[in-house]
Design a protein around this motif. Sequence first.
Motif, short mmCIF file in Angstrom:
data_model
loop_
_atom_site.label_atom_id
_atom_site.label_comp_id
_atom_site.label_asym_id
_atom_site.label_seq_id
_atom_site.Cartn_x
_atom_site.Cartn_y
_atom_site.Cartn_z
N TYR A 299 7.95 13.38 14.22
CA TYR A 299 7.29 14.51 13.55
C TYR A 299 5.91 14.03 13.09
CZ TYR A 299 12.15 16.03 13.44
OH TYR A 299 13.42 16.37 13.80
N PRO A 300 4.99 14.95 12.79
CA PRO A 300 3.66 14.50 12.35
C PRO A 300 3.75 13.58 11.12
CG PRO A 300 3.66 16.85 12.80
CD PRO A 300 5.10 16.40 12.87
N THR A 301 2.91 12.55 11.10
CA THR A 301 2.93 11.59 10.00
C THR A 301 1.52 11.27 9.54
OG1 THR A 301 3.51 9.33 9.38
CG2 THR A 301 3.08 9.69 11.69
N LYS A 302 1.36 11.00 8.25
CA LYS A 302 0.04 10.61 7.73
C LYS A 302 -0.01 9.12 7.40
CE LYS A 302 -0.92 15.11 5.55
NZ LYS A 302 0.39 15.75 5.52
N THR A 303 1.14 8.44 7.53
CA THR A 303 1.17 7.04 7.10
C THR A 303 0.34 6.13 7.99
OG1 THR A 303 3.41 7.49 6.35
CG2 THR A 303 2.73 5.21 6.29
N LYS A 304 0.38 6.40 9.30
CA LYS A 304 -0.41 5.58 10.23
C LYS A 304 -1.64 6.36 10.64
CE LYS A 304 0.99 2.93 13.63
NZ LYS A 304 1.64 2.54 14.89
N GLU A 305 -2.81 5.78 10.37
CA GLU A 305 -4.04 6.51 10.70
C GLU A 305 -4.24 6.66 12.19
OE1 GLU A 305 -6.85 4.26 8.43
OE2 GLU A 305 -5.78 4.86 6.61
N ASP A 306 -3.71 5.69 12.98
CA ASP A 306 -3.91 5.74 14.43
C ASP A 306 -2.66 6.24 15.15
OD1 ASP A 306 -2.32 3.60 13.82
OD2 ASP A 306 -3.29 2.19 15.19
N ALA A 307 -1.81 6.97 14.43
CA ALA A 307 -0.55 7.44 15.03
C ALA A 307 -0.82 8.36 16.21
CB ALA A 307 0.28 8.17 13.99
N LYS A 308 0.02 8.22 17.23
CA LYS A 308 -0.09 9.11 18.40
C LYS A 308 0.42 10.50 18.01
CE LYS A 308 0.14 5.62 22.00
NZ LYS A 308 -0.39 4.55 21.19
N PRO A 309 0.13 11.53 18.84
CA PRO A 309 0.64 12.88 18.51
C PRO A 309 2.17 12.87 18.48
CG PRO A 309 -0.91 12.94 20.35
CD PRO A 309 -0.65 11.50 20.07
N PRO B 298 0.80 -1.23 0.00
CA PRO B 298 0.00 0.00 0.00
C PRO B 298 0.84 1.29 0.00
CG PRO B 298 -0.83 -1.55 1.63
CD PRO B 298 0.49 -2.05 1.18
N ASN B 299 2.14 1.19 0.35
CA ASN B 299 2.97 2.39 0.43
C ASN B 299 3.69 2.73 -0.86
OD1 ASN B 299 3.89 0.66 3.29
ND2 ASN B 299 2.57 2.44 3.41
N CYS B 300 3.56 1.86 -1.88
CA CYS B 300 4.38 2.03 -3.08
C CYS B 300 3.61 2.62 -4.25
CB CYS B 300 4.89 0.67 -3.55
SG CYS B 300 6.07 0.00 -2.44
N LYS B 301 4.30 3.47 -4.99
CA LYS B 301 3.71 3.95 -6.25
C LYS B 301 3.99 2.91 -7.33
CE LYS B 301 3.95 8.92 -5.39
NZ LYS B 301 4.62 10.17 -5.73
N GLY B 302 5.17 2.27 -7.27
CA GLY B 302 5.54 1.26 -8.27
C GLY B 302 5.46 -0.13 -7.68
N GLU B 303 6.10 -1.09 -8.36
CA GLU B 303 6.14 -2.47 -7.88
C GLU B 303 7.00 -2.52 -6.61
OE1 GLU B 303 5.02 -5.62 -8.81
OE2 GLU B 303 3.59 -4.36 -9.89
N PRO B 304 6.52 -3.13 -5.51
CA PRO B 304 7.30 -3.17 -4.27
C PRO B 304 8.72 -3.71 -4.46
CG PRO B 304 5.08 -3.92 -3.84
CD PRO B 304 5.18 -3.72 -5.32
N ALA B 305 8.87 -4.77 -5.27
CA ALA B 305 10.20 -5.37 -5.46
C ALA B 305 11.16 -4.37 -6.10
CB ALA B 305 10.10 -6.62 -6.33
#
Length: 219
Positions: free
Chosen positions: A141-151, A22-29
């Motif tokens: 620092y603030p992150t958007k990758t984890k939806e449940d990330a702590k402050p 889910p984090n990749c724009k291209g093929e993960p490999a």
Amino acid sequence: MMINNSESIREALKVYFIMGSPNCKGEPAQVLKEAIEGGITLFQFREKGMGALTGVSKYELAKELQQICKEHQIPFIINDDIELAITLNADGVHIGQEDEDVANVRKKIGDKIIGVSVHSYEEAMAALGGGADYFGIGPVYPTKTKEDAKPSNGTKLIQELRMKEVTIPIVGIGGITAENAGAVIKAGADGVSVITAISHADDVTEAAKSLRKNVLESL
């Protein structure tokens, strides 16, 4: 690849790349190969989020990425899926506070690497007592990758642990980029872990190179 003493783990944490499909724009490999070319020192397979693979597809992707890591002697760690880590004979696992107890995981995986996400001094001491090999501390620092990330908490906990002479290897995570990586190292971390700073970069290899350069210059 076996790394199980704190000095070799400290070395491996310098440029720690975390990724799943889910984090990749291209093929993960392909993304992983380019990141390795740029100088990452450790890889964590984290197959979570919208559209994440499960079952056989997840297993096959993990196996493919593990093989690439083996060929380049990059330690391969799996996020949270202890059974998959055992099946693939991965180099270790990374677990969060909501996951299984550290001591139980240690019984299951023997002398492989266990990384634990910690957010307070108390969590850090409990993880250390359970047999953790390194701490993941964040979000720095603030992150958007984890939806449940702590402050985000900056480098406060990293500095606190170092002031209290906790010597376990530490990697900072969350919102880290080539520009702010140096500050995390100067606070006392041994390395930085990133997802999108590498996986979403227009040039993955260059992004990894620039992250590595800033980490090494700050050590």
